[in-house]
Structures are given as structure tokens and as C-alpha cells.
Design a protein around this motif. Structure first.
Motif, short mmCIF file in Angstrom:
data_model
loop_
_atom_site.label_atom_id
_atom_site.label_comp_id
_atom_site.label_asym_id
_atom_site.label_seq_id
_atom_site.Cartn_x
_atom_site.Cartn_y
_atom_site.Cartn_z
N VAL A 28 4.55 -12.49 -24.38
CA VAL A 28 3.21 -11.37 -24.07
C VAL A 28 3.18 -10.23 -25.27
N GLN A 29 2.18 -9.96 -25.94
CA GLN A 29 1.87 -9.08 -26.85
C GLN A 29 0.77 -8.33 -26.93
N LEU A 30 0.80 -7.17 -27.45
CA LEU A 30 -0.66 -6.26 -27.29
C LEU A 30 -1.13 -6.25 -28.86
N VAL A 31 -2.32 -6.40 -29.25
CA VAL A 31 -2.74 -5.98 -30.52
C VAL A 31 -4.04 -5.04 -30.44
N CYS B 269 -7.49 -2.90 -27.35
CA CYS B 269 -6.07 -3.58 -27.42
C CYS B 269 -6.30 -4.63 -26.35
N ALA B 270 -6.01 -5.86 -26.90
CA ALA B 270 -6.13 -7.25 -26.19
C ALA B 270 -4.54 -7.68 -25.93
N ALA B 271 -4.46 -7.99 -24.77
CA ALA B 271 -3.18 -8.67 -24.34
C ALA B 271 -3.46 -10.12 -24.41
N CYS C 161 -0.90 1.06 -27.53
CA CYS C 161 -1.46 0.44 -26.26
C CYS C 161 -0.30 0.12 -25.49
N ASN C 162 -0.26 0.00 -24.32
CA ASN C 162 0.67 -0.52 -23.39
C ASN C 162 0.29 -0.83 -22.28
N ALA C 163 0.91 -1.98 -21.62
CA ALA C 163 0.28 -2.60 -20.27
C ALA C 163 1.55 -2.96 -19.12
N ASP C 164 1.50 -2.61 -18.25
CA ASP C 164 2.18 -3.16 -16.98
C ASP C 164 1.81 -4.33 -16.36
N TYR C 165 2.48 -5.27 -16.45
CA TYR C 165 2.09 -6.77 -15.95
C TYR C 165 3.07 -7.59 -15.30
N TRP D 15 4.43 -3.28 -25.51
CA TRP D 15 3.75 -2.29 -26.18
C TRP D 15 3.25 -2.80 -27.30
N GLY D 16 2.12 -2.30 -27.84
CA GLY D 16 1.52 -2.79 -29.09
C GLY D 16 2.26 -2.38 -30.27
N LEU D 17 2.04 -2.42 -31.45
CA LEU D 17 2.64 -1.84 -32.66
C LEU D 17 1.88 -0.69 -33.09
N GLY D 18 0.79 -0.38 -32.91
CA GLY D 18 0.13 0.81 -32.70
C GLY D 18 -0.85 0.69 -34.00
#
Length: 123
Positions: free
Chosen positions: A2-5, A22-24, A95-99, A113-116
Motif C-alpha cells: 500500500v502506498q500513498l502518492v 493524496c491517493a492511496a 499524507c498518511n492513512a490508517d487502513y 505514509w507518503g514520501l511528501g
């Protein structure tokens, strides 16, 4: 898996606006919450804004009234609309997500977490 961009960062003059996205993607069963943090050189990473799947939001006091966080649950995407930007908003925004990754582990939330993306506000 899983990644965030993140996208949308850049250079803007004080008083201007930017919109971050931010897209997961990946193996996601559900997302409980998504949010934004930022970190400037020599500073601690701090929460900027967050939003739950139900639409509840919270903001850092420093951005209340200027920033708005929103999400598109169908697209697993979170946005941060930043208005009236100030030089002190200059930072890398993460960006961050709890999933949860599956039905079986639907009550077990993981964090990613995304790379920023860099936001620079000139005075």
C-alpha cells in the motif's frame, strides 16, 4: 503493498493558495482516517489536518480557518485546500492513512505514509 502518492506542492506567494492531493493504492479493505502532517527543517513533524471515513475533521490551531481537509472515499483520496498561505506554512507535507488490508483484519489498522511534497511560501 500500500502506498500513498502526494501531489500539488510548489512555490506560492504569501496569501496565495494551493491544493494538495493524496491517493492511496494497493491492498486496501477500508480506510479509517487520512490526514496531513508537515515538517520544516529543525522542526518536529506536526499534525496539520485529518479526516475520518465519517467526515469528522480536526485541524492544528495554526491552520484553522485557512485550510480545509476533505476526502473521496470511493477514490481513497484525501485533499488539503490551503488558503491564505503564510511563510511559516513552508514545509514538506506528508499524507498518511490508517487502513485495514482485509475483511479478516478489518479491526486492525495499519499506518502508511507518503514520501511528501514540498510547499514553499515566499514572503
Amino acid at each position: 503493498q500500500v502506498q500513498l502518492v502526494e501531489s500539488g506542492g510548489g512555490l506560492v506567494q504569501a496569501g496565495g493558495s494551493l491544493r494538495l492531493s493524496c491517493a492511496a493504492s494497493g491492498k486496501i479493505f477500508s480506510i479509517n482516517a487520512m490526514g496531513w502532517h508537515r515538517q520544516a527543517p529543525g522542526k518536529q513533524r506536526e499534525l496539520v489536518a485529518a479526516i475520518t471515513s465519517g467526515g469528522s475533521t480536526n485541524y492544528a490551531d495554526s491552520v484553522k480557518g485557512r485550510f480545509t481537509v476533505s476526502r473521496d472515499n470511493a477514490k481513497n483520496t484525501v485533499y488539503l485546500q490551503m488558503n491564505s498561505l503564510k511563510p511559516e506554512d513552508t514545509a514538506v507535507y506528508y499524507c498518511n492513512a490508517d487502513y485495514s488490508s482485509s475483511w479478516l483484519s478489518r479491526n486492525r489498522y495499519l499506518e502508511v505514509w507518503g514520501l511528501g511534497t514540498l510547499v514553499t511560501v515566499s514572503s
